[in-house]
Design a protein around this motif. Sequence first.
Motif, short mmCIF file in Angstrom:
data_model
loop_
_atom_site.label_atom_id
_atom_site.label_comp_id
_atom_site.label_asym_id
_atom_site.label_seq_id
_atom_site.Cartn_x
_atom_site.Cartn_y
_atom_site.Cartn_z
N SER A 1 0.83 -1.21 0.00
CA SER A 1 0.00 0.00 0.00
C SER A 1 0.86 1.26 0.00
O SER A 1 0.55 2.24 -0.67
CB SER A 1 -0.94 0.01 1.21
OG SER A 1 -0.22 0.02 2.42
N ILE B 1 2.33 1.57 -3.54
CA ILE B 1 1.35 2.01 -4.55
C ILE B 1 0.90 3.45 -4.33
O ILE B 1 0.88 4.26 -5.26
CB ILE B 1 0.13 1.06 -4.54
CG1 ILE B 1 0.54 -0.35 -4.97
CG2 ILE B 1 -0.94 1.59 -5.50
CD1 ILE B 1 -0.57 -1.38 -4.82
N LEU B 2 0.55 3.78 -3.09
CA LEU B 2 -0.06 5.08 -2.80
C LEU B 2 0.91 6.11 -2.25
O LEU B 2 0.55 7.29 -2.13
CB LEU B 2 -1.21 4.90 -1.80
CG LEU B 2 -2.35 3.97 -2.23
CD1 LEU B 2 -3.37 3.84 -1.10
CD2 LEU B 2 -3.04 4.48 -3.49
N GLY C 1 -0.54 5.40 2.04
CA GLY C 1 -0.33 3.99 2.34
C GLY C 1 -0.37 3.71 3.83
O GLY C 1 -0.94 2.71 4.28
N LEU D 1 -6.39 0.12 -4.90
CA LEU D 1 -4.99 -0.28 -5.04
C LEU D 1 -4.74 -0.96 -6.38
O LEU D 1 -3.69 -0.75 -7.01
CB LEU D 1 -4.61 -1.22 -3.90
CG LEU D 1 -4.57 -0.58 -2.49
CD1 LEU D 1 -4.28 -1.63 -1.44
CD2 LEU D 1 -3.51 0.52 -2.44
#
Length: 367
Positions: A76, A79-80, A85, A349
Amino acid sequence: MRDAKKYGLSDFQWASVLICTILGAGITTLPRTIAETAGRDGWISILIAGAATWAMAAFVWLLCRKFPTKTLPEFSVLILGRPLGALVSVMYAIYAIGISGVALRIFTELATTWTLIWTPQPVFLLANLVPVVYISRMGAVTLGRLMELVVYMTGTVIFVYLVPLAEFDILNLRPVGAEGLPAILSAIPDASFAFLGFEVLLVFFPFIINRDRVLRITLLALTVITVLYAGNVFLTFGVLGVEHTLLQTWPLMNYLRVGTLPFIQRVDNLVLFIWTAQVIGLVAIQYYAGTFTLATLTRHHYHDIWALVAWPVVYAVAIIPERLSEVFELGDQIGRWGLFGILGLTGLLLLVAKIRGLDESKEEKID
């Protein structure tokens, strides 16, 4: 953590973790909950909800397989980004720890109402939290091995569950479909809450040895759980009747009291004794998922500290609601948040990972 990922969970251990995470104290109230909406056709709603859970579990698996060596807090953040995340990971940890507290409180209410009448609830809660904290500190692999034993114990309950079958009356379930399709469909969300627990795949996926068989094993475990849930509702309605089921707080326990064995007068107490291990397993797995997420997020290699300091949160969630109705309402709220939150998070996600071209599974194949 590296050793855990190296040795990992076998196929049966992962299936055991999944079964123990989903099957908990909620099964004791499931017949009444479903009967309130779908009536005598509640078992059909269970079957449809089980099929829907297949799709939801496959959706979560699609995300996990993109990052086979990372858990939720790791991918997470990847990705973010770190802030978002971290927020996502903390929200998941709060959910996991919250559901641990609710499950423990429901079982406490059952045990102190049904058998341990003179035992104060705080004492019972703390007595169960001690093994929960100890077990969760041992790690994912130890949890998997212990859940194997719990599943074997739970298997014996199935045979005991058939004891009241002599009182079964098929007329209590007929005519099939009489409640109507709208009633059956409206009960599916409530039935789906009973399947919560499959989302621990977000944390346990890297620890599973045969990741290429994860989806198959997960769907097989969900099938077993669906059959158990539907059978629970079907038999309870058949023995007690829908009208009588609606009047019971713990319909499963009242169902078990109908039957007796030559050497055991109270079958319900035997099941409750065995089911204690099942509930402790559920709480320990969710507690581990929550504390491991926080530990990974704070870049600790071991989550012992989080496991030792987070238990008061579980205790607070379990003890704060004063009435049983408040406990059920809190459980419903966490269930809604968990079901739709996990699906929304997974979708987000997956979408962002697709846009950014993040997919470590391809790199793993190349290596």
